[in-house]
Design an enzyme around this catalytic site. Structure first.
Site, PDB file in Angstrom:
ATOM      1  N   SER A 104      -2.665  -9.369  12.221  1.00 49.34           N
ATOM      2  CA  SER A 104      -1.709  -8.544  12.961  1.00 49.34           C
ATOM      3  C   SER A 104      -0.724  -7.834  12.061  1.00 49.34           C
ATOM      4  CB  SER A 104      -0.940  -9.460  13.912  1.00 49.34           C
ATOM      5  OG  SER A 104       0.197  -8.802  14.422  1.00 49.34           O
ATOM      6  N   GLU A 106       2.196  -7.654  12.750  1.00 54.90           N
ATOM      7  CA  GLU A 106       3.411  -8.481  12.778  1.00 54.90           C
ATOM      8  C   GLU A 106       3.580  -9.267  11.472  1.00 54.90           C
ATOM      9  OE1 GLU A 106       6.037  -9.083  15.310  1.00 54.90           O
ATOM     10  OE2 GLU A 106       5.304  -7.058  15.463  1.00 54.90           O
ATOM     11  N   TYR A 128       5.346 -16.370  15.629  1.00 56.63           N
ATOM     12  CA  TYR A 128       4.017 -15.765  15.808  1.00 56.63           C
ATOM     13  C   TYR A 128       3.544 -15.110  14.506  1.00 56.63           C
ATOM     14  CZ  TYR A 128       0.547 -12.276  17.101  1.00 56.63           C
ATOM     15  OH  TYR A 128      -0.588 -11.506  17.142  1.00 56.63           O
ATOM     16  N   PRO A 258      15.339 -12.669  18.764  1.00 56.19           N
ATOM     17  CA  PRO A 258      16.237 -13.261  17.760  1.00 56.19           C
ATOM     18  C   PRO A 258      16.132 -12.574  16.398  1.00 56.19           C
ATOM     19  CG  PRO A 258      15.042 -14.980  18.932  1.00 56.19           C
ATOM     20  CD  PRO A 258      14.458 -13.674  19.373  1.00 56.19           C
ATOM     21  N   ALA A 259      14.953 -12.104  16.050  1.00 53.04           N
ATOM     22  CA  ALA A 259      14.779 -11.284  14.841  1.00 53.04           C
ATOM     23  C   ALA A 259      13.767 -10.208  15.209  1.00 53.04           C
ATOM     24  CB  ALA A 259      14.265 -12.124  13.670  1.00 53.04           C
TER      25      ALA A 259
HETATM   26  P1  GDR Z   1       4.602  -6.633  19.660  1.00 47.84           P
HETATM   27  O1  GDR Z   1       4.376  -6.034  21.147  1.00 47.84           O
HETATM   28  O2  GDR Z   1       5.672  -7.646  19.633  1.00 47.84           O
HETATM   29  O3  GDR Z   1       4.735  -5.454  18.732  1.00 47.84           O
HETATM   30  O4  GDR Z   1       3.214  -7.391  19.395  1.00 47.84           O
HETATM   31  P2  GDR Z   1       5.357  -5.844  22.391  1.00 47.84           P
HETATM   32  O5  GDR Z   1       4.722  -4.795  23.237  1.00 47.84           O
HETATM   33  O6  GDR Z   1       5.679  -7.143  23.060  1.00 47.84           O
HETATM   34  O7  GDR Z   1       6.739  -5.306  21.738  1.00 47.84           O
HETATM   35  C1  GDR Z   1       6.825  -4.060  21.045  1.00 47.84           C
HETATM   36  C2  GDR Z   1       8.272  -3.692  20.778  1.00 47.84           C
HETATM   37  O8  GDR Z   1       8.907  -3.327  22.001  1.00 47.84           O
HETATM   38  C3  GDR Z   1      10.213  -3.893  22.021  1.00 47.84           C
HETATM   39  N1  GDR Z   1      10.656  -4.061  23.425  1.00 47.84           N
HETATM   40  C4  GDR Z   1      10.069  -4.836  24.345  1.00 47.84           C
HETATM   41  N2  GDR Z   1       8.960  -5.609  24.283  1.00 47.84           N
HETATM   42  C5  GDR Z   1       8.592  -6.290  25.417  1.00 47.84           C
HETATM   43  N3  GDR Z   1       7.477  -7.031  25.383  1.00 47.84           N
HETATM   44  N4  GDR Z   1       9.326  -6.225  26.577  1.00 47.84           N
HETATM   45  C6  GDR Z   1      10.452  -5.463  26.682  1.00 47.84           C
HETATM   46  O9  GDR Z   1      11.115  -5.405  27.724  1.00 47.84           O
HETATM   47  C7  GDR Z   1      10.850  -4.718  25.510  1.00 47.84           C
HETATM   48  N5  GDR Z   1      11.879  -3.877  25.239  1.00 47.84           N
HETATM   49  C8  GDR Z   1      11.751  -3.486  23.976  1.00 47.84           C
HETATM   50  C9  GDR Z   1      10.037  -5.231  21.305  1.00 47.84           C
HETATM   51  O10 GDR Z   1      11.316  -5.734  20.895  1.00 47.84           O
HETATM   52  C10 GDR Z   1       9.123  -4.820  20.166  1.00 47.84           C
HETATM   53  O11 GDR Z   1       9.887  -4.303  19.100  1.00 47.84           O
HETATM   54  C11 GDR Z   1       1.961  -6.907  19.874  1.00 47.84           C
HETATM   55  C12 GDR Z   1       1.159  -8.149  20.344  1.00 47.84           C
HETATM   56  O12 GDR Z   1      -0.042  -7.713  20.975  1.00 47.84           O
HETATM   57  C13 GDR Z   1       0.808  -9.038  19.167  1.00 47.84           C
HETATM   58  O13 GDR Z   1      -0.034 -10.096  19.617  1.00 47.84           O
HETATM   59  C14 GDR Z   1       0.068  -8.184  18.134  1.00 47.84           C
HETATM   60  O14 GDR Z   1      -0.240  -8.974  16.994  1.00 47.84           O
HETATM   61  C15 GDR Z   1       0.917  -6.991  17.714  1.00 47.84           C
HETATM   62  O15 GDR Z   1       1.258  -6.226  18.871  1.00 47.84           O
HETATM   63  C16 GDR Z   1       0.164  -6.081  16.754  1.00 47.84           C
END
Ligand code: GDR
Length: 301
Positions: A104, A106, A128, A258-259
């Site tokens: 990933s 990440e 993660y 948190p981060a």
């Molecule tokens: P990510 O995906 O953490 O990048 O991991 P996610 O869609 O959860 O978050 C992307 C970014 O959006 C910001 N964010 C929010 N995220 C969520 N989920 N909900 C919210 O309300 C929201 N508001 C803002 C987050 O802070 C973050 O910066 C995904 C997963 O599929 C992992 O398993 C994979 O490894 C990576 O993509 C590549």
């Protein structure tokens, strides 16, 4: 994709009192499901023995970053040690199979160079991400220690209408559809300034398959090479439905992490050169497709 290429496909499922196969409902009569659990070594050996696979795609994980802070040990069990158990099972029951590990972006976390490529050092920012770094290195280590054909595909975010509703792209496209159809008025989100390199999942599974067709195993970064903020995601998705995100999106601190991983963008040139891989769908088309799919799903029949 594998079925369309003529593969016989097995999947493993862990026992549950319900059968949540919603996202594979259209496939359940065409794939064979075997019972096994990433926490149970023996069950994995049996499943791999029974399926006798030529290719193994390990896409299983506790994959929601936010949950990894509230269930860090379980995340490590599935997302990190689960990969060692899979590799051990393969070594025992199908040592000549080819193994794909879903690594990933990440792992790059607090990025030390931009764009991120295969040689970019890792700096994970969540339990993660830390678990995925372990999983990446154990895959490389089993390749080097035991000569297994094992590859690590470092995939940036990949999305489609089948994405889980808790991930931000789908949360936004589903929210847009519900607001447009009068089923909701607002959408609560966390950090709107985070930037991701979002691509279409259909393109990314093609890259996974290509990685396993090479003469020698290697690791590859897969992404579009473009980066967009969550705010731009909102602008794009609301505009598809003729709406303005300013009228509906609210900040909810519950969704702040948190981060945070502030910005990711891939350099996929190794994959382009070695695998002949190119993404076919740009971010605005991807988001439009997802909004239209959610509108169709929510529209009264
Ligand atoms: P990510 O995906 O953490 O990048 O991991 P996610 O869609 O959860 O978050 C992307 C970014 O959006 C910001 N964010 C929010 N995220 C969520 N989920 N909900 C919210 O309300 C929201 N508001 C803002 C987050 O802070 C973050 O910066 C995904 C997963 O599929 C992992 O398993 C994979 O490894 C990576 O993509 C590549």
């Amino acid at each position: 994709m594998l079925l369309s290429k003529g593969y016989k496909v097995f999947g493993i499922v862990r026992r549950s009192s319900t059968t949540p196969y919603e996202r594979i409902a259209h496939l359940v009569d065409r794939v064979e499901l075997l019972s096994a659990d990433l926490l149970d070594q023996h069950s994995l050996v049996d499943a791999i023995h029974d399926a006798a696979p030529s290719e193994i795609y390990n896409l299983a994980a506790q994959s929601f970053v936010q949950t990894s802070w509230t269930q860090p040990v379980l995340t490590g069990e599935f997302t990190a040690l689960g990969v060692t158990r899979m590799l051990e099972a393969m070594r025992k029951a199908a040592p000549h199979a080819r193994f794909y590990q879903a690594s990933s972006s990440e792992m790059f976390g607090k990025v030390v160079e931009t764009p991120q490529r295969e040689s970019t050092p890792f700096y994970p920012r969540s339990p993660y991400g830390v678990a995925k770094v372990y999983a990446h290195w154990i895959t490389v280590n089993y390749r080097e220690s035991f000569g297994l054909y094992a590859v690590s595909g470092i995939l940036f975010n990949h999305e489609s209408e089948r994405r889980g509703l808790e991930f931000v792209t789908r949360k936004v496209t589903d929210g847009v559809a519900r607001i447009k159809l009068g089923l909701a008025r607002e959408l609560r989100l966390g950090n709107l300034d985070a930037r991701r390199d979002w691509g279409f999942a259909g393109d990314y599974v093609d890259a996974m398959w290509r990685m396993l067709q090479q003469d020698t195993p290697d690791d590859y970064v897969i992404g579009s090479g473009t980066t967009w903020s969550v705010r731009q995601l909102c602008e794009t998705a609301f505009a598809v439905a003729g709406l303005d995100y300013h009228d509906h999106v609210l900040l909810d601190e519950k969704f702040l992490r948190p981060a945070e991983v502030d910005m990711l963008v891939a350099d996929p040139s190794h994959a382009r050169k070695k695998l002949g891989w190119e993404p076919t769908m740009a971010f605005p088309q991807l988001i439009e497709r997802m909004v239209l799919a959610d509108l169709a799903r929510h529209r009264p029949r």
